[in-house]
Every structure is written in C-alpha cells, then in structure tokens.
Design a protein around this motif. Structure first.
Motif, PDB file in Angstrom:
ATOM      1  N   ILE A 427       0.961  -1.127   0.041  1.00 40.32           N
ATOM      2  CA  ILE A 427       0.086   0.128   0.039  1.00 40.32           C
ATOM      3  C   ILE A 427       0.994   0.967  -0.012  1.00 40.32           C
ATOM      4  O   ILE A 427       1.736   1.519   0.882  1.00 40.32           O
ATOM      5  N   LEU A 428       0.960   1.926  -1.261  1.00 36.80           N
ATOM      6  CA  LEU A 428       2.175   3.059  -1.433  1.00 36.80           C
ATOM      7  C   LEU A 428       1.231   4.302  -1.490  1.00 36.80           C
ATOM      8  O   LEU A 428       0.631   4.349  -2.690  1.00 36.80           O
ATOM      9  N   LEU A 429       1.697   5.159  -0.530  1.00 38.10           N
ATOM     10  CA  LEU A 429       1.319   6.604  -0.678  1.00 38.10           C
ATOM     11  C   LEU A 429       2.335   7.177  -1.461  1.00 38.10           C
ATOM     12  O   LEU A 429       3.766   7.371  -1.129  1.00 38.10           O
ATOM     13  N   SER A 430       2.138   7.552  -2.702  1.00 37.81           N
ATOM     14  CA  SER A 430       3.122   8.190  -3.713  1.00 37.81           C
ATOM     15  C   SER A 430       2.316   9.058  -4.618  1.00 37.81           C
ATOM     16  O   SER A 430       2.019   8.696  -5.537  1.00 37.81           O
ATOM     17  N   PRO A 431       2.131  10.318  -4.263  1.00 39.76           N
ATOM     18  CA  PRO A 431       0.961  11.088  -4.760  1.00 39.76           C
ATOM     19  C   PRO A 431       1.221  11.761  -6.008  1.00 39.76           C
ATOM     20  O   PRO A 431       0.423  11.811  -6.817  1.00 39.76           O
ATOM     21  N   ALA A 432       2.601  11.908  -6.322  1.00 37.29           N
ATOM     22  CA  ALA A 432       2.915  12.547  -7.709  1.00 37.29           C
ATOM     23  C   ALA A 432       2.481  13.918  -7.781  1.00 37.29           C
ATOM     24  O   ALA A 432       2.054  14.337  -9.088  1.00 37.29           O
TER      25      ALA A 432
END
Length: 463
Positions: A427-432
């Motif tokens: 589960i990756l929070l990587s908002p860009a």
C-alpha cells in the motif's frame, strides 16, 4: 542560532514569517540588525510578535531606509508575477536576498573556508542531504543539516572551521542566494518542476546551475540533458567537476552498477561501496543518491571504511519510500515526498503488486510518464484535485477508485490488499502531486498517512 553579525547596524525589510522567516528575523536581530517584518497572514504576524519581533505593513514603510529585502523562498520573486514587496524593493533600488545568502555572507565574515556542502536537484536532494549528514556524523564530524530540509539554516550553529554545514537547497532558495560559493556543490538531476515559479525549463535549469557554478568542487549527475550540459560547461570553464552516472564514462566521477558504486579517476577505476542489503537505499535512484554522498564524503577526506559503515547504518528518510508498517503480508510505504511523477517513478520501480494512493495538486504533465509502470499497479486510489485528470490517464489500464480524501483511500487500499492473493501487497502513498490542495506540506500529508495506518486493527508499526 547563527547571529548575522555582518548585517549589524543596518535596517532590513523582511517578508514571510513562516518557520524560516521568523528564524531569519531572530538571527538578524541577534546580530544587531534593525528588522521590520511583515506577512500577508495575520496568524504569522501574531507568531512573530510572540517571538519579540517588530512588525508593520511594509506597504506603509519608507523603503529608502532599507538596505535590503529579505524574502522567504516561498514568496514569488519572478513568476507567475513578482510579489508586491519585490516591486517596492526594486523601485527603491535595494537588493533582494534570502536566508541562505545571509548565511553565506556570515560564513565569509567569520569563518571563510568553513566546510559548506550545498545539495540540489529536482529529485533525491533530501535523501542525499540526510545521507551525507549521516555518513559524516558516523565518522565523528560535527555536522549541521538544514535549509530546505529540517531546520532553517540560520537556526543552525554558526559556521566554523571544524564544523560542516550540509544544506539542501530548492530552486527558490538558490534564486535568492547570489553569493553562493559552497565548498562542495551537488546537482543530482533536472526534470521539469516548479515551472509556475520559474516560467520556463531554461530558467529553472539556469537557477539550478548557479549552485554548482560557484562550488570549489562540483558534483553533477549527467543522466539527463540539462545537467549533462551544465557539467560540460563547467569542465570547459576549467572548474573541478565530478560526474555521477549509471554508466562508466570518461573523466573523473562516480558510477553505479546494480548495488555497487565505483569511482573513476583518469584511467583508474575502483569499487568504493556496495548497497546490497541496505533496505533504506533500495532502487537505482538511491544508488545515485549514495554515489553523490560517497563523492561528497571523499571530497571531505573520509576513507572508504568510514563511508561504507555510514551507508550501511543509514536509517532512511521520513516520507521517502519509508516502510511504516505491516499488516499480515501487506507492507505500508509512506512516499509522501514524491510530489511529482518523476519522483513517484522511483517508488513504482522499487515494488511489485502496488495498491497506489495518489493525487493532490497536480504538476505539469500529470502522470503520463508513469504509463510504463502501470502493470505493477493492482489498483489506484485517487485523492484531491488531480482525481479526474489522473482517472482519465489510468482509464483502461489500472482499476481506479475515486476516494477524495486520504482516510477513505487508506481504508479502501488496506481492505483490497487484505483480499488479494499476491505474496506481498504494497500500500503505497506516492502522490505524484503537491499537497497544497488538502495539506500545508508533504510532511503533514505523510504524518496523516502514518496515523491512519496506525489506527488499522492488527497493524505492526515500524519504529
């Protein structure tokens, strides 16, 4: 604190009373300057009053009395249009500078030649700054770290011959630092970013170039066109340049192959470090960050054993591919610092079976460049202002859920990951994206993610 004694007895206008602005005003005051400060936010003015600072509406001030305008880096200097204080300063014919410029002048006045490492780049600069600091401290050096990471530069201890300042610099900060002359300057890479504040890619690259152009030793990544052109110009001008690349190239520099980092000098090449097994430095992007840190450490005189020991014990950077928790086989990763697609690319390359939380205030270009990695994504959970644009890009390639807010996204992603049959769902929070549509900064966004994960039943948090 670093009292700015070189400005003693002068009257200065200061605009921007956030964290760095108040620290700057206090440092100027401690050095004997007369500071009149202001901010467009009444709450910031109240904080300045509580800190004992003198404030007044600078629109009503006599600008002929001021020697300079000290501007916070978040305040527009040129684009999309100059802030009103910039116009008043220019009409008065006074210089416009920032807090790192004040540090540079104080260094020249009290400790010329004191070790000063300045680090910039579109991506990787925070990890590299933290890594350089850790390696030096592990070797017993007195190190002060700050700037665009951690503490404001003038909140740090003053420059001294036996003290190293390792400072991360954004393009906004470089633009306000005309006398920037670090002992070692690092430019990691240049990709499109902050064009709303610099107008064009050419302007943005030119500002980044200034950090290494004045350095005694310039360390420049050359795997993108703008940075490579900068390294070539510096070499042609006779400057000391060490290159960073994923390929071994002619000239002096450092390159990386998988987890191994090599240094080349003339026709001689030697292995200087191996990142194998260092979880906080996984991925090719971290190999570049580590190569830069090795180059800085060797430029400052560390031996290979000290460098490898420092790399091996690096705990990683908060909010940058930070493994925060596990829930069964699922891994939760906080990559809130990924505020553009190029930065998110590094995270997507590092994991398989990704349940991807993304969105916020979008940057130019969106996430189209991430299309080659869509096959790594199990599902995308959209938040913030970019949701509809990102949904169109992902349409037909990745399952999408419009969540709106981070709390909804975390709950949905955790539930889907628990139901999946993959070995290690991430589960990756990587908002860009920038955070400004819903959060004041990426740190607050990342901490909220951590809090939401901590609240999940049965979760095991990492320390």
């Amino acid at each position: 604190m670093t009292p700015v004694t070189c400005m003693g007895g002068r009257k200065l206008a200061l605009f921007g009373l956030g964290r760095s602005g108040i620290a700057t005003a206090l440092a100027l005051k401690a050095g004997g300057a007369d500071v009149l400060a202001f901010d467009d936010n009444p709450k910031s003015i109240d904080k300045a009053h509580a800190a004992g600072l003198t404030t007044s509406d600078l629109r009503e001030a006599d600008w002929s009395d001021f020697a300079a305008l000290v501007l916070a880096p978040g305040v527009p200097l040129t684009h999309p249009e100059p802030h009103w204080t910039v116009g008043l300063a220019r009409e008065a014919g006074i210089e416009i500078i920032g807090d790192i410029e004040l540090f540079c002048r104080e260094r020249n006045a009290v400790a010329p030649g004191a070790p000063f490492v300045a680090i910039t780049g579109t991506n990787g600069k925070s990890t590299t700054t933290a890594l350089v600091t850790h390696v030096l401290r592990s070797a017993g050096y007195d190190v002060q770290m700050g700037g665009n990471i951690g503490m404001a530069i003038l909140s740090l201890e003053p420059p001294a011959r036996d003290r190293v300042h390792v400072i991360e610099m954004s393009s906004f900060q470089i633009d306000l630092t005309p006398s920037l002359r670090p002992s070692v300057g690092v430019l990691l890479n240049i990709t499109p970013d902050h064009l709303d504040r610099h107008g064009t890619m050419e302007n943005y690259a030119a500002i980044k170039e200034r950090l290494v152009a004045g350095a005694e030793v310039a360390i420049v990544g050359i795997d993108d066109g703008p940075s490579r052109a900068i390294a070539e110009r510096l070499a042609q001008a006779g400057r000391t340049v060490l290159t960073l690349s994923r390929d071994m190239l002619p000239g002096d520099g450092y390159h990386f192959e998988g987890t191994r980092i090599f240094a080349t000098s003339g026709t001689s090449t030697r292995r200087v470090a191996d990142l194998k097994g260092i979880g906080s430095l996984r991925g090719a992007h971290n190999a570049q960050n580590a190569a830069a840190a090795v180059a800085v450490a060797e430029a400052l005189g560390l031996d290979p054993e000290e460098i490898e020991a420092g790399l091996a014990s690096f705990p990683g950077l908060h909010h940058r591919m930070e493994e925060v928790a596990r829930l069964g086989q699922a891994l939760f990763v906080n990559d809130s610092k990924a505020t553009n697609a190029d930065s998110t690319e590094k995270a997507l390359l590092s994991f398989d079976h990704v349940f991807w939380i993304l969105g916020g205030k979008p940057k130019d270009g969106g996430i189209e460049i991430l299309r080659p990695y869509f096959d790594r994504i199990e599902k995308a959970y959209l938040i913030g202002a970019a949701s509809e644009d990102f949904a169109r890009t992902l349409d037909g390639a990745v399952p999408v859920e419009r969540c709106g807010t981070l709390d909804v996204a975390v709950a949905a992603a955790a539930a889907d990951a628990a139901r999946s049959d993959v070995d290690e769902p991430v589960i990756l929070l990587s908002p860009a994206c920038a955070s400004y549509d819903q959060y004041p900064n990426f740190e607050v966004r990342g901490e909220h993610f951590r809090e939401l994960v901590r609240a999940l039943p049965g979760v095991e948090m990492r320390s």
